[in-house]
Scaffold this motif. Structure first.
Motif, PDB file in Angstrom:
ATOM      1  N   HIS A 143       0.828  -1.209   0.000  1.00 47.30           N
ATOM      2  CA  HIS A 143       0.000   0.000   0.000  1.00 47.30           C
ATOM      3  C   HIS A 143       0.863   1.259   0.000  1.00 47.30           C
ATOM      4  N   ARG A 144       1.978   1.233   0.715  1.00 49.00           N
ATOM      5  CA  ARG A 144       2.849   2.403   0.765  1.00 49.00           C
ATOM      6  C   ARG A 144       3.468   2.680  -0.607  1.00 49.00           C
ATOM      7  N   ILE A 145       3.932   1.631  -1.270  1.00 48.37           N
ATOM      8  CA  ILE A 145       4.500   1.798  -2.611  1.00 48.37           C
ATOM      9  C   ILE A 145       3.434   2.320  -3.562  1.00 48.37           C
ATOM     10  N   ALA A 146       2.241   1.719  -3.531  1.00 49.11           N
ATOM     11  CA  ALA A 146       1.156   2.151  -4.417  1.00 49.11           C
ATOM     12  C   ALA A 146       0.803   3.615  -4.165  1.00 49.11           C
ATOM     13  N   SER A 147       0.761   4.007  -2.914  1.00 51.43           N
ATOM     14  CA  SER A 147       0.433   5.387  -2.565  1.00 51.43           C
ATOM     15  C   SER A 147       1.484   6.359  -3.095  1.00 51.43           C
ATOM     16  N   GLN A 148       2.747   6.013  -2.955  1.00 50.17           N
ATOM     17  CA  GLN A 148       3.820   6.877  -3.445  1.00 50.17           C
ATOM     18  C   GLN A 148       3.769   6.989  -4.967  1.00 50.17           C
ATOM     19  N   LEU A 149       3.497   5.876  -5.635  1.00 55.74           N
ATOM     20  CA  LEU A 149       3.394   5.914  -7.095  1.00 55.74           C
ATOM     21  C   LEU A 149       2.241   6.802  -7.529  1.00 55.74           C
ATOM     22  N   ASN A 150       1.113   6.717  -6.842  1.00 50.44           N
ATOM     23  CA  ASN A 150      -0.042   7.566  -7.175  1.00 50.44           C
ATOM     24  C   ASN A 150       0.308   9.045  -7.068  1.00 50.44           C
ATOM     25  N   LYS A 151       1.110   9.400  -6.066  1.00 53.93           N
ATOM     26  CA  LYS A 151       1.504  10.796  -5.883  1.00 53.93           C
ATOM     27  C   LYS A 151       2.473  11.259  -6.970  1.00 53.93           C
ATOM     28  N   MET A 152       3.318  10.350  -7.437  1.00 53.82           N
ATOM     29  CA  MET A 152       4.372  10.712  -8.389  1.00 53.82           C
ATOM     30  C   MET A 152       3.936  10.606  -9.846  1.00 53.82           C
ATOM     31  N   LEU A 153       2.782   9.990 -10.092  1.00 55.95           N
ATOM     32  CA  LEU A 153       2.339   9.757 -11.468  1.00 55.95           C
ATOM     33  C   LEU A 153       0.970  10.384 -11.712  1.00 55.95           C
ATOM     34  N   PRO A 154       0.921  11.681 -11.925  1.00 56.13           N
ATOM     35  CA  PRO A 154      -0.377  12.312 -12.153  1.00 56.13           C
ATOM     36  C   PRO A 154      -1.091  11.783 -13.396  1.00 56.13           C
ATOM     37  N   ALA A 155      -0.342  11.214 -14.351  1.00 63.07           N
ATOM     38  CA  ALA A 155      -0.958  10.689 -15.577  1.00 63.07           C
ATOM     39  C   ALA A 155      -1.921   9.544 -15.278  1.00 63.07           C
TER      40      ALA A 155
END
Length: 83
Positions: free
Chosen positions: A44-56
């Motif tokens: 969940h932490r990795i997924a959350s960080q990716l969501n923040k870094m990938l606005p696309a």
């Protein structure tokens, strides 16, 4: 003793593919693959960080961008064709 944080570097394409896979993992029966509840915290932490870094991820043409990332990352055989 506090654990130091670990940094992982990914290209935007790699991060996009990983984000998509993690989303499918969390939302489908693939979640049966993760049989240790403790493993979900870092997932969940990795997924959350990716969501923040990938606005696309939230753009209307996300599916097209995802397919383009897949195409760019798909291995190419020695004969020059995609695997």
């Amino acid at each position: 003793m506090e654990d130091p944080e670990i940094t992982i570097k990914l290209t935007r394409d790699e991060a996009t593919i990983l984000s998509d896979w993690l989303e499918r993992l969390q939302m489908t029966d693939l979640s049966n693959t993760v049989d240790d509840p403790v493993a979900w915290a870092p997932i969940h932490r990795i997924a959350s960080q990716l969501n923040k870094m990938l606005p696309a991820l939230f753009f209307p043409d996300y599916d097209q961008r995802l397919e383009e990332a897949r195409r760019r990352l798909r291995p190419i055989d020695e004969d020059g064709t995609e695997d």
